[in-house]
Design a protein around this motif. Sequence first.
Motif, PDB file in Angstrom:
ATOM      1  N   PHE A 155       0.830  -1.210   0.000  1.00  0.00           N
ATOM      2  CA  PHE A 155       0.000   0.000   0.000  1.00  0.00           C
ATOM      3  C   PHE A 155       0.865   1.260   0.000  1.00  0.00           C
ATOM      4  CE2 PHE A 155      -3.149  -2.982   1.998  1.00  0.00           C
ATOM      5  CZ  PHE A 155      -4.027  -2.985   0.928  1.00  0.00           C
ATOM      6  N   ARG A 156       1.950   1.238   0.759  1.00  0.00           N
ATOM      7  CA  ARG A 156       2.849   2.397   0.762  1.00  0.00           C
ATOM      8  C   ARG A 156       3.395   2.661  -0.648  1.00  0.00           C
ATOM      9  NH1 ARG A 156       4.856  -0.289   5.841  1.00  0.00           N
ATOM     10  NH2 ARG A 156       4.290   1.057   7.599  1.00  0.00           N
ATOM     11  N   ARG A 157       3.817   1.597  -1.297  1.00  0.00           N
ATOM     12  CA  ARG A 157       4.387   1.752  -2.640  1.00  0.00           C
ATOM     13  C   ARG A 157       3.331   2.245  -3.619  1.00  0.00           C
ATOM     14  NH1 ARG A 157       6.951  -3.473  -5.368  1.00  0.00           N
ATOM     15  NH2 ARG A 157       4.757  -4.004  -5.603  1.00  0.00           N
ATOM     16  N   GLU A 158       2.122   1.700  -3.528  1.00  0.00           N
ATOM     17  CA  GLU A 158       1.066   2.113  -4.452  1.00  0.00           C
ATOM     18  C   GLU A 158       0.717   3.578  -4.273  1.00  0.00           C
ATOM     19  OE1 GLU A 158      -1.563   1.883  -7.569  1.00  0.00           O
ATOM     20  OE2 GLU A 158       0.024   0.506  -6.948  1.00  0.00           O
ATOM     21  N   LEU A 159       0.638   4.031  -3.036  1.00  0.00           N
ATOM     22  CA  LEU A 159       0.351   5.442  -2.799  1.00  0.00           C
ATOM     23  C   LEU A 159       1.468   6.334  -3.343  1.00  0.00           C
ATOM     24  CD1 LEU A 159      -1.202   5.228   0.749  1.00  0.00           C
ATOM     25  CD2 LEU A 159      -2.281   6.291  -1.244  1.00  0.00           C
ATOM     26  N   ALA A 160       2.710   5.899  -3.189  1.00  0.00           N
ATOM     27  CA  ALA A 160       3.823   6.677  -3.724  1.00  0.00           C
ATOM     28  C   ALA A 160       3.745   6.761  -5.252  1.00  0.00           C
ATOM     29  CB  ALA A 160       5.155   6.074  -3.283  1.00  0.00           C
ATOM     30  N   LEU A 161       3.404   5.652  -5.900  1.00  0.00           N
ATOM     31  CA  LEU A 161       3.262   5.653  -7.356  1.00  0.00           C
ATOM     32  C   LEU A 161       2.140   6.580  -7.794  1.00  0.00           C
ATOM     33  CD1 LEU A 161       3.693   1.838  -8.106  1.00  0.00           C
ATOM     34  CD2 LEU A 161       5.187   3.662  -8.925  1.00  0.00           C
ATOM     35  N   ILE A 162       1.009   6.500  -7.100  1.00  0.00           N
ATOM     36  CA  ILE A 162      -0.132   7.330  -7.475  1.00  0.00           C
ATOM     37  C   ILE A 162       0.199   8.808  -7.290  1.00  0.00           C
ATOM     38  CG2 ILE A 162      -2.463   7.993  -6.763  1.00  0.00           C
ATOM     39  CD1 ILE A 162      -3.025   4.999  -6.321  1.00  0.00           C
ATOM     40  N   ARG A 163       0.854   9.150  -6.185  1.00  0.00           N
ATOM     41  CA  ARG A 163       1.223  10.551  -5.975  1.00  0.00           C
ATOM     42  C   ARG A 163       2.138  11.041  -7.085  1.00  0.00           C
ATOM     43  NH1 ARG A 163       3.201   8.947  -0.483  1.00  0.00           N
ATOM     44  NH2 ARG A 163       4.654  10.671  -0.602  1.00  0.00           N
ATOM     45  N   ARG A 164       3.084  10.202  -7.494  1.00  0.00           N
ATOM     46  CA  ARG A 164       4.001  10.591  -8.572  1.00  0.00           C
ATOM     47  C   ARG A 164       3.232  10.745  -9.895  1.00  0.00           C
ATOM     48  NH1 ARG A 164       7.168   6.521  -8.164  1.00  0.00           N
ATOM     49  NH2 ARG A 164       8.614   7.483  -6.707  1.00  0.00           N
ATOM     50  N   GLU A 165       2.308   9.823 -10.156  1.00  0.00           N
ATOM     51  CA  GLU A 165       1.535   9.879 -11.400  1.00  0.00           C
ATOM     52  C   GLU A 165       0.625  11.103 -11.435  1.00  0.00           C
ATOM     53  OE1 GLU A 165       1.370   4.999 -11.994  1.00  0.00           O
ATOM     54  OE2 GLU A 165      -0.301   6.066 -11.058  1.00  0.00           O
ATOM     55  N   VAL A 166      -0.004  11.412 -10.300  1.00  0.00           N
ATOM     56  CA  VAL A 166      -0.876  12.592 -10.266  1.00  0.00           C
ATOM     57  C   VAL A 166      -0.054  13.861 -10.471  1.00  0.00           C
ATOM     58  CG1 VAL A 166      -2.435  13.957  -8.843  1.00  0.00           C
ATOM     59  CG2 VAL A 166      -2.586  11.466  -8.796  1.00  0.00           C
ATOM     60  N   ALA A 167       1.088  13.948  -9.790  1.00  0.00           N
ATOM     61  CA  ALA A 167       1.924  15.140  -9.906  1.00  0.00           C
ATOM     62  C   ALA A 167       2.407  15.346 -11.342  1.00  0.00           C
ATOM     63  CB  ALA A 167       3.106  15.035  -8.959  1.00  0.00           C
ATOM     64  N   ALA A 168       2.592  14.242 -12.077  1.00  0.00           N
ATOM     65  CA  ALA A 168       3.102  14.339 -13.451  1.00  0.00           C
ATOM     66  C   ALA A 168       1.991  14.441 -14.491  1.00  0.00           C
ATOM     67  CB  ALA A 168       3.973  13.124 -13.767  1.00  0.00           C
ATOM     68  N   SER A 169       0.733  14.377 -14.063  1.00  0.00           N
ATOM     69  CA  SER A 169      -0.363  14.364 -15.029  1.00  0.00           C
ATOM     70  C   SER A 169      -0.585  15.744 -15.623  1.00  0.00           C
ATOM     71  CB  SER A 169      -1.645  13.855 -14.369  1.00  0.00           C
ATOM     72  OG  SER A 169      -2.062  14.731 -13.345  1.00  0.00           O
ATOM     73  N   GLY A 170      -1.316  15.768 -16.724  1.00  0.00           N
ATOM     74  CA  GLY A 170      -1.621  17.022 -17.390  1.00  0.00           C
ATOM     75  C   GLY A 170      -2.797  17.731 -16.743  1.00  0.00           C
ATOM     76  N   PRO A 171      -3.428  18.643 -17.484  1.00  0.00           N
ATOM     77  CA  PRO A 171      -4.543  19.411 -16.910  1.00  0.00           C
ATOM     78  C   PRO A 171      -5.790  18.578 -16.648  1.00  0.00           C
ATOM     79  CG  PRO A 171      -4.243  19.932 -19.244  1.00  0.00           C
ATOM     80  CD  PRO A 171      -3.077  19.101 -18.839  1.00  0.00           C
ATOM     81  N   ARG A 172      -5.907  17.431 -17.325  1.00  0.00           N
ATOM     82  CA  ARG A 172      -7.049  16.541 -17.112  1.00  0.00           C
ATOM     83  C   ARG A 172      -6.558  15.226 -16.520  1.00  0.00           C
ATOM     84  NH1 ARG A 172      -9.199  14.155 -20.705  1.00  0.00           N
ATOM     85  NH2 ARG A 172     -11.258  13.789 -19.798  1.00  0.00           N
ATOM     86  N   LEU A 173      -7.410  14.631 -15.729  1.00  0.00           N
ATOM     87  CA  LEU A 173      -7.067  13.365 -15.096  1.00  0.00           C
ATOM     88  C   LEU A 173      -7.314  12.228 -16.086  1.00  0.00           C
ATOM     89  CD1 LEU A 173      -6.172  12.149 -12.357  1.00  0.00           C
ATOM     90  CD2 LEU A 173      -8.590  11.719 -11.916  1.00  0.00           C
TER      91      LEU A 173
END
Length: 273
Positions: A155-173
């Motif tokens: 779960f820790r790793r998944e949350l870290a991945l998601i945070r990185r992916e959200v931070a790198a995402s464009g203007p739309r999800l």
Amino acid sequence: MPMNFNQQIIDEFRANKGQVGGPFEGARLLLLTTTGARSGAPHTTPLGYLPDGDRVLVIASAGGSPRHPAWYHNLVADPMATVEDGLFTYQAKAVILDGEERDRLFARAVEQDPGWGAYEERSGRTLPVVALLTVGFGPPAARMGDALIAMHDGFRRELALIRREVAASGPRLAAQLRVNCLTMCQGLHVHHSREDAGMFPVLEERYPEVAPVIARLRDEHEVVARLLGELQSLLGDGADVAPADLLAEVERLTRELEAHLDYEEEQLVALLN
């Protein structure tokens, strides 16, 4: 990928609980072991993957090669495979997707990472999308406390991945990122439900002195469940979500969950072991 490069990634992956450096640092990566269609020998390949509820998806891109990769041909011949995610090893059955489902999921992958589309264009073929469904786990950890830590680390790793992916995402999800978040929510809900119904009552019966600890953990489960519900509400209606708003919700969940996981390990791992 050349065989020696593959082996370097495999060795690093296994030595570091799924973490690798270089071009795949921070990527979603698994090891897929198939049975050679001609040789009958095991064949292990590092692959990027996409969460999809209770299964994961892999794409037979072969880096844009005009030929399907060997692991894909192996799965056509024998769909049973072994998957390593760095924390757990499990048996999976491969299902090759087709038609509307394949096209929809491939488009979802391309929306999040246009590299998949570039691979397909370069290859001149339709890249197969393969779903891996868990059918059984490898031998459990020798000690229950160690197994609990491995689950928490997932779960820790998944949350870290998601945070990185959200931070790198464009203007739309991207739709795939929405699925990543909802898949994590589903897994965490199942984990806490099993603790509440199974592990906690057993510990309370055998070790009455831990009752205050279990009571606190149950209260924290309710807090996490509320945060998960708010995150799911943000994501679940199909409306556009600003990545900044999603990141704030994920960060709030991460802070609460990491404190909960740390406390649970501090109080229960030695007892479980």
